[in-house]
Every structure is written in C-alpha cells, then in structure tokens.
Design a protein around this motif. Structure first.
Motif, PDB file in Angstrom:
ATOM      1  N   ILE A 168      42.393  41.396  21.190  1.00 34.58           N
ATOM      2  CA  ILE A 168      41.621  41.579  19.962  1.00 34.58           C
ATOM      3  C   ILE A 168      40.854  40.311  19.621  1.00 34.58           C
ATOM      4  N   TRP A 169      41.548  39.160  19.647  1.00 36.56           N
ATOM      5  CA  TRP A 169      40.886  37.932  19.229  1.00 36.56           C
ATOM      6  C   TRP A 169      39.874  37.445  20.257  1.00 36.56           C
ATOM      7  N   SER A 170      40.167  37.568  21.548  1.00 36.69           N
ATOM      8  CA  SER A 170      39.221  37.120  22.575  1.00 36.69           C
ATOM      9  C   SER A 170      37.899  37.865  22.442  1.00 36.69           C
ATOM     10  N   TYR A 171      37.974  39.168  22.203  1.00 40.19           N
ATOM     11  CA  TYR A 171      36.750  39.949  22.065  1.00 40.19           C
ATOM     12  C   TYR A 171      36.028  39.595  20.769  1.00 40.19           C
ATOM     13  N   ARG A 172      36.756  39.462  19.683  1.00 39.12           N
ATOM     14  CA  ARG A 172      36.120  39.093  18.414  1.00 39.12           C
ATOM     15  C   ARG A 172      35.466  37.710  18.530  1.00 39.12           C
ATOM     16  N   HIS A 173      36.152  36.771  19.148  1.00 43.94           N
ATOM     17  CA  HIS A 173      35.607  35.422  19.282  1.00 43.94           C
ATOM     18  C   HIS A 173      34.318  35.433  20.109  1.00 43.94           C
ATOM     19  N   LEU A 174      34.294  36.275  21.150  1.00 46.75           N
ATOM     20  CA  LEU A 174      33.081  36.417  21.949  1.00 46.75           C
ATOM     21  C   LEU A 174      31.922  36.915  21.088  1.00 46.75           C
ATOM     22  N   LEU A 175      32.170  37.914  20.263  1.00 49.04           N
ATOM     23  CA  LEU A 175      31.117  38.477  19.423  1.00 49.04           C
ATOM     24  C   LEU A 175      30.611  37.457  18.401  1.00 49.04           C
ATOM     25  N   GLU A 176      31.525  36.661  17.867  1.00 51.64           N
ATOM     26  CA  GLU A 176      31.157  35.751  16.782  1.00 51.64           C
ATOM     27  C   GLU A 176      30.581  34.423  17.263  1.00 51.64           C
ATOM     28  N   THR A 177      30.961  33.987  18.467  1.00 56.02           N
ATOM     29  CA  THR A 177      30.546  32.659  18.931  1.00 56.02           C
ATOM     30  C   THR A 177      29.735  32.685  20.214  1.00 56.02           C
ATOM     31  N   GLY A 178      29.751  33.808  20.927  1.00 58.71           N
ATOM     32  CA  GLY A 178      29.052  33.886  22.203  1.00 58.71           C
ATOM     33  C   GLY A 178      29.913  33.532  23.390  1.00 58.71           C
ATOM     34  N   HIS A 179      31.153  33.121  23.139  1.00 58.67           N
ATOM     35  CA  HIS A 179      32.073  32.831  24.249  1.00 58.67           C
ATOM     36  C   HIS A 179      33.495  33.204  23.807  1.00 58.67           C
ATOM     37  N   PRO A 180      34.335  33.658  24.744  1.00 62.10           N
ATOM     38  CA  PRO A 180      35.677  34.102  24.369  1.00 62.10           C
ATOM     39  C   PRO A 180      36.720  32.992  24.345  1.00 62.10           C
ATOM     40  N   GLU A 181      36.413  31.819  24.901  1.00 58.83           N
ATOM     41  CA  GLU A 181      37.385  30.735  24.964  1.00 58.83           C
ATOM     42  C   GLU A 181      37.727  30.238  23.560  1.00 58.83           C
ATOM     43  N   HIS A 182      39.007  29.968  23.331  1.00 59.00           N
ATOM     44  CA  HIS A 182      39.454  29.572  22.003  1.00 59.00           C
ATOM     45  C   HIS A 182      40.816  28.904  22.085  1.00 59.00           C
ATOM     46  N   ASN A 183      41.225  28.295  20.999  1.00 53.16           N
ATOM     47  CA  ASN A 183      42.576  27.744  20.878  1.00 53.16           C
ATOM     48  C   ASN A 183      43.493  28.849  20.375  1.00 53.16           C
TER      49      ASN A 183
END
Length: 218
Positions: A168-183
């Motif tokens: 859920i978060w990897s996909y949301r982060h991709l949509l919001e930032t343009g990349h799925p990488e996150h802490n």
C-alpha cells in the motif's frame, strides 16, 4: 468525468508472540485485538457514503488478509442487502500480497537468527532501497498493474482492496513522489487503516488520495 476509487485496507494486528517475521508464511492469524481493529474499520466503512455501493472486493490471499476481508464483509454485505444489492464475494489477487523477504521465519528481536544481528546488517543498511528481497519498485509495479486492471474493469466505481503495509505505502509513495523508495519507519499505513486512491478512468490520472485510521483507539 468517470473516476474509480480503490480503498486499500491494511489487515489488522497479527497474533505473533514470538516476534517472527512472518512475511508470506502460512498460519499467522489475526489476534483478538486485530479482529477488534478490523471491526472498527468495518463499522467506519459501512457508515461511509458510497460504501454500500462497492462494486468489487479484492484481497491478498494470505491468512490475515482473508480474515480481515471476511470481517469487513460481515458489516458491508448486510447494509447492501438492506438496500436491495447483492452481497459481495472476495477475489484473491497475488498482486496484493506481502513483499517477499529473505528474513522470513527469523525473529525480529533477540536470539539466533534475529533480524538485527551483525551478520544481517549488510542487508538493512539502506532502508530506502532494501536489499533483503523484493524491491519497492517491484512491489509498486505489481500493485500498479492491479490498479490499472481494476480501473479498466470497474469504471466509475468504488472498490475495496485488502493488502499489507509495504504494497500500500510503496504504491502511494510512487504516486505522490514519483518513486517508490522510502524509509520503512516513516510509513503512514496503520493496522486496519484505509488509504483511498481515486483515479480518472480515461487518463489514469490520480484525482485524490485520502487516509483514515478508524482503529486508532483500539
């Protein structure tokens, strides 16, 4: 302008007294508190505008997501039937499954094989780009494939999808930032939370993302 909203729900707390990294292992079920969490979210969803008009329900095939889906439908389906709608049956989709992880079966805390042992540190040095299994990019790609298919199959609809924190978060982060990488320690995907993503059916453009944590007080 037709738009489809997919409501991603994370499963409730799992019964895991030995603190095992269970990943995709079978036999890990919701705890009593986990069931209460999902019941709180189920009440929230059953009372929310449009929830009884859900067109389809999808779920990861793992035990904890199956159980979460069943509890949600125990609340949602009676409300549908009262309004002359057919009860929904879940479709299990592996694109919603938990991330693959080489540490599966290990203890997170102390003891032999613990996640934080020095011998394992090389695998967790970069929390934004994990090297211990399936990458965030792979995770976001499969969830994105699921979303595109759902939008094509269910235009202008409300959809429920029960999944896990990382997808859920990897996909949301991709949509919001343009990349799925996150802490991974900075995710906003609480147990039994609801992340709702609305997309334009014609262009696939994201029209809105909302988040709710109905089980915060459980």
């Amino acid at each position: 302008m037709p738009a489809t909203t997919i409501h991603f729900v994370r499963h409730g707390q799992v019964d895991n007294p030995d603190h095992i990294l269970y990943e995709r292992l079978p036999g890990f079920h919701l705890s009593a508190r986990g069931r209460a969490m999902v019941e709180a979210t189920a009440r929230f969803m059953a009372e929310a505008p449009g929830m009884r008009d859900l067109e389809a329900v999808y779920s990861s095939p793992l035990d904890r997501t199956r159980e979460t889906t069943a509890i949600l439908l125990e609340q949602i389906n009676p409300a549908r039937v009262q309004h002359g709608l057919e009860p929904l049956e879940p479709v299990y989709d592996r694109r919603l499954i938990e991330a693959g992880n080489e540490f599966r079966g290990k203890r997170i805390g102390r003891g032999q094989g613990a996640l934080w042992r020095p011998s394992n540190l090389r695998l967790i040095l970069d929390l934004r780009r994990p090297s211990w299994g399936e990458s965030y990019r792979q995770i976001a790609r499969r969830v994105g494939d699921f979303v595109r298919q759902v939008v094509r199959s269910h235009p202008d609809a409300q959809i429920l999808a029960v999944s896990h924190e990382s997808p859920i978060w990897s996909y949301r982060h991709l949509l919001e930032t343009g990349h799925p990488e996150h802490n991974m320690f900075l995710r906003a995907t609480a147990l039994a939370s609801v992340t709702s993503i609305t997309l334009d059916c014609e262009t696939g453009k994201v029209l809105g993302i909302t988040y709710a944590d109905p089980a915060a007080g459980v």
